[in-house]
Design a protein around this motif. Structure first.
Motif, PDB file in Angstrom:
ATOM      1  N   SER A  88     -13.549  -6.699   6.909  1.00 15.35           N
ATOM      2  CA  SER A  88     -12.298  -7.581   6.382  1.00 15.35           C
ATOM      3  C   SER A  88     -12.298  -7.261   4.757  1.00 15.35           C
ATOM      4  O   SER A  88     -13.094  -6.369   4.293  1.00 15.35           O
ATOM      5  CB  SER A  88     -12.442  -8.905   6.478  1.00 15.35           C
ATOM      6  OG  SER A  88     -11.071  -9.500   6.308  1.00 15.35           O
ATOM      7  N   ASN A  89     -11.357  -7.934   4.255  1.00 19.58           N
ATOM      8  CA  ASN A  89     -11.194  -7.696   2.945  1.00 19.58           C
ATOM      9  C   ASN A  89     -10.204  -8.573   2.111  1.00 19.58           C
ATOM     10  O   ASN A  89      -9.341  -9.236   2.944  1.00 19.58           O
ATOM     11  CB  ASN A  89     -10.112  -6.283   2.905  1.00 19.58           C
ATOM     12  CG  ASN A  89      -9.810  -5.480   1.515  1.00 19.58           C
ATOM     13  OD1 ASN A  89      -9.763  -6.177   0.552  1.00 19.58           O
ATOM     14  ND2 ASN A  89      -9.344  -4.461   1.639  1.00 19.58           N
ATOM     15  N   GLN A  90     -10.359  -8.750   0.724  1.00 20.18           N
ATOM     16  CA  GLN A  90      -9.686  -9.969   0.547  1.00 20.18           C
ATOM     17  C   GLN A  90      -8.328  -9.652  -0.265  1.00 20.18           C
ATOM     18  O   GLN A  90      -7.572 -10.312  -0.631  1.00 20.18           O
ATOM     19  CB  GLN A  90     -10.590 -10.614  -0.495  1.00 20.18           C
ATOM     20  CG  GLN A  90     -11.349 -11.798  -0.163  1.00 20.18           C
ATOM     21  CD  GLN A  90     -11.737 -12.637  -1.475  1.00 20.18           C
ATOM     22  OE1 GLN A  90     -11.176 -12.442  -2.418  1.00 20.18           O
ATOM     23  NE2 GLN A  90     -12.998 -13.399  -1.095  1.00 20.18           N
ATOM     24  N   PHE A  91      -7.990  -8.187  -0.246  1.00 21.39           N
ATOM     25  CA  PHE A  91      -6.910  -7.964  -0.989  1.00 21.39           C
ATOM     26  C   PHE A  91      -5.928  -7.266  -0.158  1.00 21.39           C
ATOM     27  O   PHE A  91      -6.226  -6.762   0.960  1.00 21.39           O
ATOM     28  CB  PHE A  91      -7.517  -6.845  -2.046  1.00 21.39           C
ATOM     29  CG  PHE A  91      -8.588  -7.230  -2.922  1.00 21.39           C
ATOM     30  CD1 PHE A  91      -8.569  -8.374  -4.024  1.00 21.39           C
ATOM     31  CD2 PHE A  91      -9.881  -7.014  -2.609  1.00 21.39           C
ATOM     32  CE1 PHE A  91      -9.479  -8.829  -4.584  1.00 21.39           C
ATOM     33  CE2 PHE A  91     -11.113  -7.352  -3.269  1.00 21.39           C
ATOM     34  CZ  PHE A  91     -10.679  -8.302  -4.293  1.00 21.39           C
ATOM     35  N   TRP A  92      -4.909  -6.959  -0.679  1.00 26.59           N
ATOM     36  CA  TRP A  92      -3.787  -6.138  -0.109  1.00 26.59           C
ATOM     37  C   TRP A  92      -4.047  -4.865  -0.029  1.00 26.59           C
ATOM     38  O   TRP A  92      -4.409  -4.219  -0.898  1.00 26.59           O
ATOM     39  CB  TRP A  92      -2.425  -6.376  -0.906  1.00 26.59           C
ATOM     40  CG  TRP A  92      -1.240  -5.534  -0.309  1.00 26.59           C
ATOM     41  CD1 TRP A  92      -0.631  -4.520  -0.914  1.00 26.59           C
ATOM     42  CD2 TRP A  92      -0.307  -6.059   0.657  1.00 26.59           C
ATOM     43  NE1 TRP A  92       0.209  -4.059  -0.030  1.00 26.59           N
ATOM     44  CE2 TRP A  92       0.597  -4.798   0.693  1.00 26.59           C
ATOM     45  CE3 TRP A  92      -0.346  -7.140   1.419  1.00 26.59           C
ATOM     46  CZ2 TRP A  92       1.566  -5.021   1.707  1.00 26.59           C
ATOM     47  CZ3 TRP A  92       0.598  -7.199   2.379  1.00 26.59           C
ATOM     48  CH2 TRP A  92       1.525  -6.283   2.701  1.00 26.59           C
ATOM     49  N   SER A  93      -4.008  -4.418   1.169  1.00 21.64           N
ATOM     50  CA  SER A  93      -4.239  -2.902   1.408  1.00 21.64           C
ATOM     51  C   SER A  93      -3.651  -2.461   2.779  1.00 21.64           C
ATOM     52  O   SER A  93      -3.822  -3.103   3.912  1.00 21.64           O
ATOM     53  CB  SER A  93      -6.059  -2.759   1.698  1.00 21.64           C
ATOM     54  OG  SER A  93      -6.066  -1.470   2.229  1.00 21.64           O
ATOM     55  N   LEU A  94      -3.103  -1.137   2.401  1.00 25.84           N
ATOM     56  CA  LEU A  94      -2.167  -0.396   3.683  1.00 25.84           C
ATOM     57  C   LEU A  94      -2.926   0.676   4.022  1.00 25.84           C
ATOM     58  O   LEU A  94      -2.584   1.535   4.474  1.00 25.84           O
ATOM     59  CB  LEU A  94      -1.001  -0.309   3.567  1.00 25.84           C
ATOM     60  CG  LEU A  94      -0.026  -1.526   3.623  1.00 25.84           C
ATOM     61  CD1 LEU A  94       1.197  -1.420   3.618  1.00 25.84           C
ATOM     62  CD2 LEU A  94      -0.296  -2.496   4.980  1.00 25.84           C
ATOM     63  N   ASP A  95      -4.182   0.982   3.184  1.00 21.93           N
ATOM     64  CA  ASP A  95      -4.747   2.174   3.504  1.00 21.93           C
ATOM     65  C   ASP A  95      -5.774   2.150   4.848  1.00 21.93           C
ATOM     66  O   ASP A  95      -6.454   1.505   4.870  1.00 21.93           O
ATOM     67  CB  ASP A  95      -5.649   2.472   2.286  1.00 21.93           C
ATOM     68  CG  ASP A  95      -6.579   3.747   2.220  1.00 21.93           C
ATOM     69  OD1 ASP A  95      -6.154   4.563   3.357  1.00 21.93           O
ATOM     70  OD2 ASP A  95      -7.578   3.935   1.563  1.00 21.93           O
TER      71      ASP A  95
END
Lengths: 291, 360
Positions: A229-236
């Motif tokens: 998971s990830n805390q940030f906005w990412s579409l990669d």
């Protein structure tokens, strides 16, 4: 004994015993139904109570908060979940449809079909965490990092058996004479399937795809070590991507009250999405049977 | 349309001239479906059309066949990747892995890993779950098929099926926030005080009460597989021909006698199949259990003590593991897969037997 005899003095003891036994079992069955329904109602009640309390516009407009913060939403997690689910279904559904087509149309009497059906039924209920391990070994390790595409592939592996099963079942329901009529007009086999059989089974196949989507929408275990998971906005797609289930998983065990509130709100969103998909699938299915 | 009718050969020729286009088969098919302008086209065009048909036919056939084979490929891939991943641990620990209790991933010089704790936890939680869910689930199924008023049947059946679809993490959350505290404060102290001093039961229900325990995990699993058992057994009970039941009622059987002597014997194989299917779910369930089981590898005789299951161990440790530790976790996964594979395969074979019986 005495009460039964009082109520109906003419009954023989054997019948009284049978009747008593019957009444006990009936009461137990009703009790079981009440017991089961109570638990499930309690779960839904808690979910809606806590979820609705945490639900507001922030959830849909802001990113997941850093530790300790009292603002923030779930926007990146919601979008990440949508992206991975869509890619997963986009890969799994066509694959499942083609496999189901083979089993119902070409290989109806082949040995391969019964083997595939058996294996497919097992994959249908295989533990989802095993599928996570599989994708970890097959995709994450060779790629060298956790990635959204790995998560999507894990979901695709889960969607496929659901779609295979329903596609095969639905195509088997299409009456043979329909295909024979099309063949008699000179249509080649593949077009008979694509133009006639698919069209006749369309509602059922869409039902299957919706059910498959519902199945993966809340899947957590296979994402734990594929998409992470990830805390940030990412579409990669080649990097880690936030997603609702894993975010909920992380927030539930956190010490922050606000995170727990977000987790409940996220859980409510997932449940609503899954219920909507399931109900949609049911309505489509009902339309088909009423025709 | 009328234009095509007047000059069929040019219309057909015009379309077929673009046969480099992959969609030509579709176009011709459109014409066939819509009344056929093909018969007037020239022999050369017909041959090309047929070969285009043949090509797309073959492509489609092989696409479906490969897709069907890929289902087998997925299974093969799962087994292969698990074995490859688990290989270092298999070499390092051998069969001792199965009966070693110690789980010390950071021990020096090399980690000591044993699967006994997780295997024990998996079996115990699944056993508790089945002990609760099977009678209750069958009870609900009997209620739905025999006792429930007709107008209530559909709503309850639909509700049960919808609940079977709720993601397991929801059950896990609920268990963590609501069920765990409730059990630790009320149910567990009660059971502990009742069985204190009783020889065997006293050890099983020993204190202290805890939010995280094998029993809590088993109970949440039971609640989770309950809709599933209900749905499968209801479907199976529905396969009993009404004539059989009516005949039994006709000679004066009570509801219980009909269930006991007609419904259950007729559907026995299917019911067992359904139960094993549910067992397969319970064995491999991850998210409902992970929050509430405590992730302790020590085996305790009390079911109120924390423990772990195979899936919970993988879920909580895998992301931070490496080397032999990770390989050991994959080996645990392989064991789980073998276990569930056999349970599920047996379940499917039983359900298939019932299907052929119902088909006759």
């Amino acid at each position: 004994m005495t009460t039964v005899m009082d109520n109906a003095p003419s009954i023989s003891p054997i019948y009284a015993r049978r009747r008593r036994k019957n009444i006990i079992v009936r009461v137990l069955c009703v009790g079981a139904a009440l017991f089961g329904v109570t638990w499930l109602a309690l779960i839904l009640f808690t979910l809606f109570w806590n979820g609705l309390a945490g639900l507001n516009m922030q959830i849909f407009t802001e990113m997941t908060p850093p530790p300790g913060s009292n603002t923030g939403g779930l926007l990146n997690a919601i979008v990440g979940s949508l992206v991975m689910t869509l890619i997963g279904v986009g890969i799994g559904a066509p694959l499942g449809m083609l496999a189901g087509t083979f089993m119902a149309e070409y290989g109806r009497h082949e040995r391969l079909t019964s083997v595939v059906r058996f294996i497919n039924d097992i994959l249908l209920s295989a533990p989802s965490i095993i599928i996570g391990l599989f994708i970890y070994g097959a995709v994450v390790v060779p790629m060298g990092s956790f990635s959204a595409i790995a998560g999507a592939l894990a979901l695709a592996v889960i969607v496929t058996p659901v779609v295979v099963r329903t596609t095969e079942d639905m195509l088997l329901l299409v009456p043979g004479p329909l295909r024979e009529a099309a063949s008699a007009l000179g249509l080649p086999r593949s077009l008979v399937i694509r133009r006639i059989a698919y069209r006749a089974a369309r509602a059922g196949i869409i039902t299957g795809i919706l059910l498959g989507t519902a199945r993966v929408a809340g899947e957590t275990a296979p994402l734990l070590f594929t998409a992470l998971s990830n805390q940030f906005w990412s579409l990669d797609l080649t990097g880690t991507m936030a997603n609702l289930p894993v975010t909920i998983n992380n927030f539930v065990q956190s010490p922050y009250e606000y995170w727990k509130q977000l987790a409940w709100a996220g859980a409510l969103l997932i449940t609503l999405a899954v219920l909507t998909l399931n109900i949609g699938a049911r309505i489509l299915g009902a339309e088909r049977t009423s025709k | 349309m009328p234009e095509e009718g007047r000059n069929p050969s040019s219309a057909g020729g015009g379309l077929l001239a673009r046969s480099g286009n992959a969609r030509v088969g579709d176009r011709v098919a459109e014409m066939v479906v819509q009344g056929g302008t093909l018969e007037a086209s020239e022999p050369f065009d017909r041959a090309r059309a047929l070969s285009a048909f043949k090509l797309s036919d073959n492509l489609f056939y092989w696409a479906t066949r490969i897709a069907a084979l890929s289902v087998l490929g997925i299974l093969g891939g799962i087994i292969l990747s698990l074995i490859v991943g688990a290989w270092p641990a298999m070499k390092a620990f051998g069969f001792e892995f199965l009966w070693t209790q110690r789980w010390a991933p950071s021990a020096q010089p090399q980690p000591v890993l044993g699967a006994l704790g997780p295997i024990y936890g998996t079996l115990v939680t699944s056993f508790i779950a089945m002990l609760i869910a099977v009678p209750v689930g069958l009870g609900i199924a009997i209620f739905l098929t025999e006792l429930c008023p007709q107008w209530l049947r559909r709503p309850i059946a639909i509700a049960v099926e919808l609940l079977a679809g709720i993601p397991s993490i929801i059950y896990g959350m609920w268990g963590f926030f609501v069920l765990g505290p409730f059990l630790a404060n009320t149910f567990q102290p009660f059971m502990i005080s009742i069985f204190e001093g009783v020889p065997v039961l006293g050890a099983i229900f020993a204190g202290p009460p805890s939010y995280l325990s094998l029993f809590n995990a088993g109970l949440i699993l039971a609640i989770m597989v309950l809709p599933f058992i209900t749905a499968v057994s209801k479907d199976v009970f529905d396969t009993v021909p009404p004539v059989l039941k009516e005949a039994a009622y006709g000679v004066g059987c009570t509801t219980w006698e009909v269930v006991r002597n007609v419904v259950i014997p007729y559907t026995r194989v299917g019911v067992i199949g359904g139960i094993m299917l549910a067992l397969g779910r319970a064995l491999g369930e991850t998210m409902a259990v992970t929050f509430i089981i405590g992730n302790s590898f020590r085996i305790s005789s009390s079911i109120f003590a924390p423990g772990t299951t195979i899936s919970a161990a993988i879920a909580s440790e895998f992301a931070e593991s490496d080397g032999l530790h990770q390989s050991g976790l994959i080996l645990l996964g392989l064991l789980l897969f073998i276990l569930t594979f056999f349970v599920l395969a047996a379940a499917r074979l039983m359900l298939m037997r019932l299907e052929t019986k119902a088909g006759k």
